[in-house]
Write a protein that holds these residues in place. Structure first.
Motif, mmCIF file in Angstrom:
data_model
loop_
_atom_site.group_PDB
_atom_site.id
_atom_site.type_symbol
_atom_site.label_atom_id
_atom_site.label_comp_id
_atom_site.label_asym_id
_atom_site.label_seq_id
_atom_site.Cartn_x
_atom_site.Cartn_y
_atom_site.Cartn_z
ATOM 1 N N LEU A 111 -10.014 7.977 1.626
ATOM 2 C CA LEU A 111 -9.129 7.245 2.530
ATOM 3 C C LEU A 111 -8.339 8.173 3.446
ATOM 4 C CD1 LEU A 111 -7.777 4.414 0.202
ATOM 5 C CD2 LEU A 111 -9.664 4.337 1.833
ATOM 6 N N ILE A 146 -7.083 -1.436 0.535
ATOM 7 C CA ILE A 146 -8.193 -0.965 1.367
ATOM 8 C C ILE A 146 -9.388 -0.613 0.491
ATOM 9 C CG2 ILE A 146 -8.940 0.844 2.967
ATOM 10 C CD1 ILE A 146 -6.059 1.008 3.964
ATOM 11 N N VAL A 156 -6.859 6.895 6.845
ATOM 12 C CA VAL A 156 -5.699 6.020 6.952
ATOM 13 C C VAL A 156 -4.530 6.797 7.547
ATOM 14 C CG1 VAL A 156 -4.062 4.565 5.714
ATOM 15 C CG2 VAL A 156 -6.459 4.663 4.981
ATOM 16 N N ARG A 164 -5.160 -9.613 5.917
ATOM 17 C CA ARG A 164 -5.830 -8.780 6.910
ATOM 18 C C ARG A 164 -7.059 -9.516 7.412
ATOM 19 N NH1 ARG A 164 -1.662 -7.062 6.499
ATOM 20 N NH2 ARG A 164 -0.916 -4.942 6.102
ATOM 21 N N THR A 178 -1.138 -1.130 5.256
ATOM 22 C CA THR A 178 -1.855 -1.783 4.163
ATOM 23 C C THR A 178 -1.872 -0.845 2.961
ATOM 24 O OG1 THR A 178 -3.301 -2.890 5.760
ATOM 25 C CG2 THR A 178 -4.025 -2.852 3.456
ATOM 26 N N ARG A 219 -3.061 1.356 0.002
ATOM 27 C CA ARG A 219 -4.365 2.008 -0.124
ATOM 28 C C ARG A 219 -5.239 1.340 -1.169
ATOM 29 N NH1 ARG A 219 -4.689 8.151 1.681
ATOM 30 N NH2 ARG A 219 -3.288 8.024 3.462
ATOM 31 N N ILE A 250 -13.027 -2.536 0.701
ATOM 32 C CA ILE A 250 -14.292 -1.840 0.957
ATOM 33 C C ILE A 250 -15.272 -2.098 -0.174
ATOM 34 C CG2 ILE A 250 -15.381 0.423 1.176
ATOM 35 C CD1 ILE A 250 -12.806 1.377 2.566
ATOM 36 N N LYS A 254 -14.654 3.307 9.179
ATOM 37 C CA LYS A 254 -13.818 4.504 9.303
ATOM 38 C C LYS A 254 -13.893 5.372 8.049
ATOM 39 C CE LYS A 254 -10.436 2.805 12.666
ATOM 40 N NZ LYS A 254 -8.998 2.465 12.898
ATOM 41 N N ALA A 255 -14.224 4.765 6.904
ATOM 42 C CA ALA A 255 -14.358 5.553 5.676
ATOM 43 C C ALA A 255 -15.508 6.544 5.771
ATOM 44 C CB ALA A 255 -14.562 4.625 4.477
ATOM 45 N N TRP A 281 -12.221 -0.745 8.216
ATOM 46 C CA TRP A 281 -12.025 0.098 7.033
ATOM 47 C C TRP A 281 -13.355 0.685 6.570
ATOM 48 C CZ3 TRP A 281 -8.911 -3.943 3.708
ATOM 49 C CH2 TRP A 281 -7.639 -4.132 4.285
#
Length: 212
Positions: A16, A29, A19, A56, A24, A26, A33, A67-68, A64
């Motif tokens: 993460l 998130i 972030v 969300r 939000t 963690r 995911i 971007k991970a 998410w």
């Protein structure tokens, strides 16, 4: 807490570092995911997080996942790899999927998506696979795919044409990917190649986490 513990099991593979703000939590998130990669649609994940008081949008959850930047990283456990190429459809668009699976662990070592298939795309896939894992002594297990056998032969790789046995590992993985992309077809409306590639790599990471 029991529900959260169940969902968060085995999520250590999610980085993460992307972030930037703590808008939000963690853990939310991570759970979002994981739930999506486990099979829930983006909208289903959004509704599920509401049970924990986290509101969300499905777009935020989509961001998410991508971007991970999850990518399958494993090791070759034995001296064989099952490789294949296959045409799949994402919201009506044709793409060619290339994959390499360790038949002894069922882990996905590499997966790539191309808008077409030919000897050049096949070489790009094999070159990247070799760069990651140094496969000088590995035997590739292939079927009668259009280009894999001929490129492997031309470039001096060891390979065996086989339709059953250890090569079935790649068939099972491709079947699961086709099932998942069909279930989430609405997620691939006007999808870019990069977005589809990122999603497949994330699914591969999740798949590998379930093999241990």
């Amino acid at each position: 807490m029991a529900e959260f513990d169940r969902l968060s099991e085995g999520i250590a593979w999610i980085d993460l570092s992307f972030v930037e703000r703590d808008r939000t939590p963690r853990w939310a998130i991570e759970v979002g995911i994981r739930c999506h990669l486990a099979g829930m649609s983006l909208r289903e994940v959004s509704k599920h997080l509401e049970l924990f008081g986290i509101k969300r949008s499905h777009v935020a959850i989509h961001n998410w996942v991508h971007k991970a930047d999850l990518q399958p990283i494993s090791t070759v456990s034995e001296d064989q790899l099952a490789v294949d190429e296959k045409m799949i459809r994402l919201h009506g668009q044709k793409f060619w999927l290339y994959g390499a699976v360790d038949p002894y662990t069922n882990e996905i070592l590499h997966i790539s998506l191309f808008p077409t298939t030919n000897k050049q795309t096949t070489r790009w896939f094999l070159t990247e696979l070799h760069r990651r894992y140094q496969l000088n002594d590995v035997e590739f297990l292939v079927d009668d795919a259009d280009y894999l056998g001929s490129v492997l032969a031309e470039d001096g790789y060891r390979f065996q044409v086989i339709r059953h046995g250890n090569r079935n590992a790649i068939e099972r993985v491709f079947w699961e990917i086709e099932r998942r992309t069909s279930s989430f077809s609405n997620s691939f409306s006007h999808v870019t190649l990069e977005t589809a590639q990122n999603w497949l790599e994330a699914v591969a990471v999740y798949h590998n986490s379930r093999q241990t």
